[in-house]
Write a protein that holds these residues in place. Structure first.
Motif, PDB file in Angstrom:
ATOM      1  N   UNK A 169      40.211  59.467  34.467  1.00 25.23           N
ATOM      2  CA  UNK A 169      40.670  59.278  33.091  1.00 25.23           C
ATOM      3  C   UNK A 169      40.773  60.631  32.379  1.00 25.23           C
ATOM      4  N   UNK A 170      39.790  61.498  32.589  1.00 22.67           N
ATOM      5  CA  UNK A 170      39.824  62.816  31.955  1.00 22.67           C
ATOM      6  C   UNK A 170      40.950  63.659  32.535  1.00 22.67           C
ATOM      7  N   UNK A 171      41.169  63.560  33.833  1.00 27.89           N
ATOM      8  CA  UNK A 171      42.264  64.282  34.489  1.00 27.89           C
ATOM      9  C   UNK A 171      43.612  63.825  33.931  1.00 27.89           C
ATOM     10  N   UNK A 172      43.755  62.532  33.727  1.00 29.13           N
ATOM     11  CA  UNK A 172      44.988  61.986  33.159  1.00 29.13           C
ATOM     12  C   UNK A 172      45.214  62.521  31.751  1.00 29.13           C
ATOM     13  N   UNK A 194      49.016  65.048  37.535  1.00 29.14           N
ATOM     14  CA  UNK A 194      47.629  65.121  37.991  1.00 29.14           C
ATOM     15  C   UNK A 194      47.559  65.882  39.304  1.00 29.14           C
ATOM     16  N   UNK A 195      48.545  65.689  40.159  1.00 29.69           N
ATOM     17  CA  UNK A 195      48.570  66.388  41.447  1.00 29.69           C
ATOM     18  C   UNK A 195      48.603  67.896  41.236  1.00 29.69           C
ATOM     19  N   UNK A 196      49.374  68.346  40.252  1.00 30.61           N
ATOM     20  CA  UNK A 196      49.444  69.785  39.962  1.00 30.61           C
ATOM     21  C   UNK A 196      48.083  70.303  39.512  1.00 30.61           C
ATOM     22  N   UNK A 206      48.402  64.804  30.651  1.00 32.36           N
ATOM     23  CA  UNK A 206      49.316  64.417  29.575  1.00 32.36           C
ATOM     24  C   UNK A 206      49.395  65.508  28.504  1.00 32.36           C
ATOM     25  N   UNK A 207      48.238  66.069  28.160  1.00 32.33           N
ATOM     26  CA  UNK A 207      48.195  67.103  27.131  1.00 32.33           C
ATOM     27  C   UNK A 207      48.965  68.352  27.574  1.00 32.33           C
TER      28      UNK A 207
END
Length: 77
Positions: free
Chosen positions: A13-16, A26-28, A20-21
């Protein structure tokens, strides 16, 4: 290469949120994190080598030191 990695829900969730920000995938972010980890580990191992460089400093030559220590072995007989 594709791989499967289990990521806890809270971290995902934090990675997402970060993805987005920063408007990246996410893969990057995962690739960036891996690159950072590997660079830090490489730098850490280089630091150990660099820290040991020149430990003899000014003074006795390494070969002379080795020969002096080995001479002690023959003096004990």
């Amino acid at each position: 290469m594709r791989t499967l990695v289990d990521i806890p829900d809270d971290q995902l969730a934090e990675l997402t949120t970060v993805a987005e920000r920063e408007k990246v995938s996410r893969a990057a972010l995962v690739r960036e994190a891996i690159a950072g980890l590997l660079a830090a580990r490489h730098a850490k191992s280089s630091d150990v080598i660099d820290a040991g460089f020149g430990l003899w400093g000014e003074g006795e030559d390494g070969l002379a030191y080795q020969e002096r220590l080995r001479a002690e072995w023959s003096d004990r007989s």
